[in-house]
Scaffold this motif. Structure first.
Motif, mmCIF file in Angstrom:
data_model
loop_
_atom_site.group_PDB
_atom_site.id
_atom_site.type_symbol
_atom_site.label_atom_id
_atom_site.label_comp_id
_atom_site.label_asym_id
_atom_site.label_seq_id
_atom_site.Cartn_x
_atom_site.Cartn_y
_atom_site.Cartn_z
ATOM 1 N N ALA A 48 0.827 -1.197 0.000
ATOM 2 C CA ALA A 48 0.000 0.000 0.000
ATOM 3 C C ALA A 48 0.865 1.252 0.000
ATOM 4 O O ALA A 48 0.569 2.229 -0.696
ATOM 5 C CB ALA A 48 -0.933 0.019 1.211
ATOM 6 N N ALA A 49 1.946 1.239 0.775
ATOM 7 C CA ALA A 49 2.839 2.401 0.830
ATOM 8 C C ALA A 49 3.565 2.600 -0.497
ATOM 9 O O ALA A 49 3.707 3.736 -0.975
ATOM 10 C CB ALA A 49 3.855 2.226 1.957
ATOM 11 N N VAL A 50 4.009 1.500 -1.086
ATOM 12 C CA VAL A 50 4.731 1.551 -2.370
ATOM 13 C C VAL A 50 4.105 0.499 -3.283
ATOM 14 O O VAL A 50 4.608 -0.624 -3.390
ATOM 15 C CB VAL A 50 6.236 1.307 -2.175
ATOM 16 N N PRO A 51 3.003 0.818 -3.951
ATOM 17 C CA PRO A 51 2.296 -0.169 -4.780
ATOM 18 C C PRO A 51 3.093 -0.541 -6.032
ATOM 19 O O PRO A 51 3.706 0.313 -6.675
ATOM 20 C CB PRO A 51 0.997 0.546 -5.171
ATOM 21 N N CYS A 52 3.043 -1.814 -6.372
ATOM 22 C CA CYS A 52 3.609 -2.276 -7.645
ATOM 23 C C CYS A 52 2.458 -2.311 -8.658
ATOM 24 O O CYS A 52 2.136 -3.352 -9.221
ATOM 25 C CB CYS A 52 4.247 -3.648 -7.485
ATOM 26 N N ASP A 53 1.858 -1.162 -8.896
ATOM 27 C CA ASP A 53 0.594 -1.119 -9.638
ATOM 28 C C ASP A 53 0.743 -1.383 -11.128
ATOM 29 O O ASP A 53 -0.261 -1.468 -11.838
ATOM 30 C CB ASP A 53 -0.132 0.203 -9.398
ATOM 31 N N SER A 54 1.974 -1.545 -11.606
ATOM 32 C CA SER A 54 2.172 -1.958 -12.998
ATOM 33 C C SER A 54 2.284 -3.479 -13.134
ATOM 34 O O SER A 54 2.340 -3.995 -14.250
ATOM 35 C CB SER A 54 3.435 -1.299 -13.566
ATOM 36 N N ASP A 55 2.348 -4.163 -12.004
ATOM 37 C CA ASP A 55 2.369 -5.624 -12.026
ATOM 38 C C ASP A 55 0.998 -6.118 -12.484
ATOM 39 O O ASP A 55 -0.033 -5.699 -11.947
ATOM 40 C CB ASP A 55 2.683 -6.158 -10.626
ATOM 41 N N PRO A 56 0.929 -7.014 -13.468
ATOM 42 C CA PRO A 56 -0.360 -7.472 -14.002
ATOM 43 C C PRO A 56 -1.288 -8.059 -12.944
ATOM 44 O O PRO A 56 -2.507 -7.989 -13.079
ATOM 45 C CB PRO A 56 0.038 -8.536 -15.034
ATOM 46 N N ALA A 57 -0.722 -8.613 -11.891
ATOM 47 C CA ALA A 57 -1.554 -9.264 -10.875
ATOM 48 C C ALA A 57 -2.009 -8.311 -9.778
ATOM 49 O O ALA A 57 -2.844 -8.681 -8.949
ATOM 50 C CB ALA A 57 -0.778 -10.424 -10.248
ATOM 51 N N TYR A 58 -1.493 -7.105 -9.773
ATOM 52 C CA TYR A 58 -1.741 -6.206 -8.634
ATOM 53 C C TYR A 58 -3.225 -5.879 -8.454
ATOM 54 O O TYR A 58 -3.789 -6.063 -7.373
ATOM 55 C CB TYR A 58 -0.927 -4.923 -8.790
ATOM 56 N N GLN A 59 -3.856 -5.368 -9.488
ATOM 57 C CA GLN A 59 -5.264 -4.974 -9.381
ATOM 58 C C GLN A 59 -6.138 -6.163 -9.019
ATOM 59 O O GLN A 59 -7.050 -6.054 -8.190
ATOM 60 C CB GLN A 59 -5.730 -4.353 -10.700
ATOM 61 N N ARG A 60 -5.857 -7.305 -9.618
ATOM 62 C CA ARG A 60 -6.675 -8.492 -9.370
ATOM 63 C C ARG A 60 -6.539 -8.971 -7.928
ATOM 64 O O ARG A 60 -7.542 -9.307 -7.273
ATOM 65 C CB ARG A 60 -6.266 -9.609 -10.340
ATOM 66 N N LEU A 61 -5.334 -8.983 -7.401
ATOM 67 C CA LEU A 61 -5.106 -9.509 -6.065
ATOM 68 C C LEU A 61 -5.481 -8.536 -4.957
ATOM 69 O O LEU A 61 -5.933 -8.943 -3.885
ATOM 70 C CB LEU A 61 -3.633 -9.910 -5.908
ATOM 71 N N ARG A 62 -5.331 -7.245 -5.216
ATOM 72 C CA ARG A 62 -5.568 -6.266 -4.165
ATOM 73 C C ARG A 62 -7.025 -5.841 -4.039
ATOM 74 O O ARG A 62 -7.445 -5.316 -3.009
ATOM 75 C CB ARG A 62 -4.715 -5.025 -4.432
ATOM 76 N N GLY A 63 -7.800 -6.007 -5.073
ATOM 77 C CA GLY A 63 -9.224 -5.687 -5.001
ATOM 78 C C GLY A 63 -9.486 -4.250 -4.600
ATOM 79 O O GLY A 63 -8.934 -3.310 -5.177
ATOM 80 N N SER A 64 -10.297 -4.052 -3.578
ATOM 81 C CA SER A 64 -10.685 -2.695 -3.165
ATOM 82 C C SER A 64 -9.527 -1.895 -2.599
ATOM 83 O O SER A 64 -9.593 -0.661 -2.525
ATOM 84 C CB SER A 64 -11.796 -2.783 -2.112
ATOM 85 N N LEU A 65 -8.455 -2.550 -2.195
ATOM 86 C CA LEU A 65 -7.288 -1.821 -1.708
ATOM 87 C C LEU A 65 -6.533 -1.137 -2.840
ATOM 88 O O LEU A 65 -5.787 -0.188 -2.609
ATOM 89 C CB LEU A 65 -6.334 -2.767 -0.971
#
Length: 379
Positions: A48-65
């Motif tokens: 959350a502090a340093v998101p790896c938001d370009s990782d393909p799995a990030y959005q899917r695994l983190r959901g509402s976070l």
């Protein structure tokens, strides 16, 4: 005559203070260099502090976070961004004074806050590995160096024989002058307590007077800066903060907590003045949190988190270390630790404070010769 407990109580109505042998720091081997260790208790969610938001799995695994409508996270590089509450840290990153080491973990990989904090503070592979702290042992290995814990107690991290004082603000104000004068007269001729009292008065005069008695992280870091900036002050400081155990409503809680950390680092930067250029700040936590959101909008105890680095001495503007990605998780739930937390701490202690490999491997972090210092953290 007062006994020792009554003496210290009278001495510290507004201050908790365990004194070092001398306040003179002119001959310190560190010179202008300063180190601040910030311990976040409760386990900061590094994703959350340093998101790896370009990782393909990030959005899917983190959901509402991962999805906060209208919130834009500032970019660090092609893989990582920074939590929007860390706005000042992002400016430091752009200026080369802030860096991240992601996917850091301890040899202990259980999920107990208490055991993990014991390992993080004692610098060994087990909760019972030592009854002294690695930061105290680092001060002892340096010699002619003083440490200060800005804490209401004496945490394990700074316990040990090396000179490490503790100081904390009090809602009751500072010691009354008349009381100080009476105690000074009482102990002036005492060869043991007289010098202790004189050093205590000198320390109290150094103490900041413009802090908020609420004990916020910002105020504590501002106080740390004032002590570190003093010519005869300590060279190493430790600050702790709790409330990072985000089992529920994590987005709201972390936004507030990270904003407090950001404001604290801004206050430290502002009050250190020219010493900022010679300072390294290391922000650590005991473990990370689960990748997936739980049923109450938070995360549970995990494994790897990130270490945040700040200061003019830091080689900033980059994310250091190896990134394991999210394609494979530990126990199908946790970010994998690619870096040993001790390797990061060794890298800072070696390259910033000049500690040699032998004391790092045997005294500061016992039986850790297999863990080499992470290079390139200090600019």
């Amino acid at each position: 005559m007062f006994n020792r407990r009554e003496f210290l109580k009278a001495l510290g109505v507004g201050t908790s203070l365990l004194l070092w042998p001398s306040l003179a720091a002119a001959d310190s081997p560190l010179g202008k260099r300063r180190l601040v260790v910030v311990l976040l208790r409760g386990a900061l969610d590094g994703l959350a502090a340093v998101p790896c938001d370009s990782d393909p799995a990030y959005q899917r695994l983190r959901g509402s976070l991962a999805s906060q409508e209208g919130v834009v996270a500032p970019r660090l590089d092609g893989t990582f961004s920074l939590h929007p509450s860390l706005a000042f840290c992002h400016r430091l990153y752009q200026a080369g004074d802030f860096a991240v080491v992601h996917a850091c973990g301890l040899p202990y990989q259980g999920r107990s806050h208490f055991d993990a904090q014991e390992c993080l503070e004692n610098g060994t592979a087990t909760p019972t590995g030592s009854r002294t702290g690695w930061l105290n042992r680092a001060v002892g290995s340096l010699g002619d160096t003083q440490g200060l814990g800005l804490t209401s107690s004496r945490p394990l991290l700074i316990r040990g024989p090396a000179p490490f004082a503790t100081w904390s603000p009090s809602a009751h104000g500072t010691t009354q002058p008349s009381l100080a004068q009476r105690v000074a007269a009482l102990y002036r001729q005492d060869p043991r307590l007289g010098p202790v009292f004189e050093r205590a008065l000198a320390m109290q005069q150094m103490a900041p007077t413009d802090i908020d008695s609420g004990g916020l992280l910002k105020d504590t870091l501002a106080a740390a800066a004032q002590f570190l900036a003093a010519a005869d002050g300590p060279q190493i400081a430790m600050v702790e903060d709790d409330g990072w155990d985000t089992h529920a409503r994590q987005n709201a809680v972390l936004s507030r907590k990270l904003e407090q950390l950001d404001s604290g680092l801004a206050a430290l930067h502002g009050k250190l003045g020219e010493r900022w250029q010679h300072t390294a700040v290391v922000v650590i936590t005991e473990f990370g949190r689960t990748v997936a959101v739980n049923g109450t909008g938070g995360t549970d105890h995990g494994t790897a988190s990130c270490i945040l680095l700040a200061g003019g001495a830091i080689r900033g503007g980059r994310v250091h270390g190896q990134w394991p990605g999210l394609a494979r998780l530990r126990d199908d739930r946790d970010l994998i630790a690619s870096q040993d937390t001790r390797a990061v701490l060794k890298g800072v202690l070696r390259d910033h404070l000049g500690l040699d490999l032998d004391p790092l491997a045997e005294q500061v972090f016992p039986d850790s010769r297999q863990v080499g210092p992470l290079a390139g953290l200090i600019g």
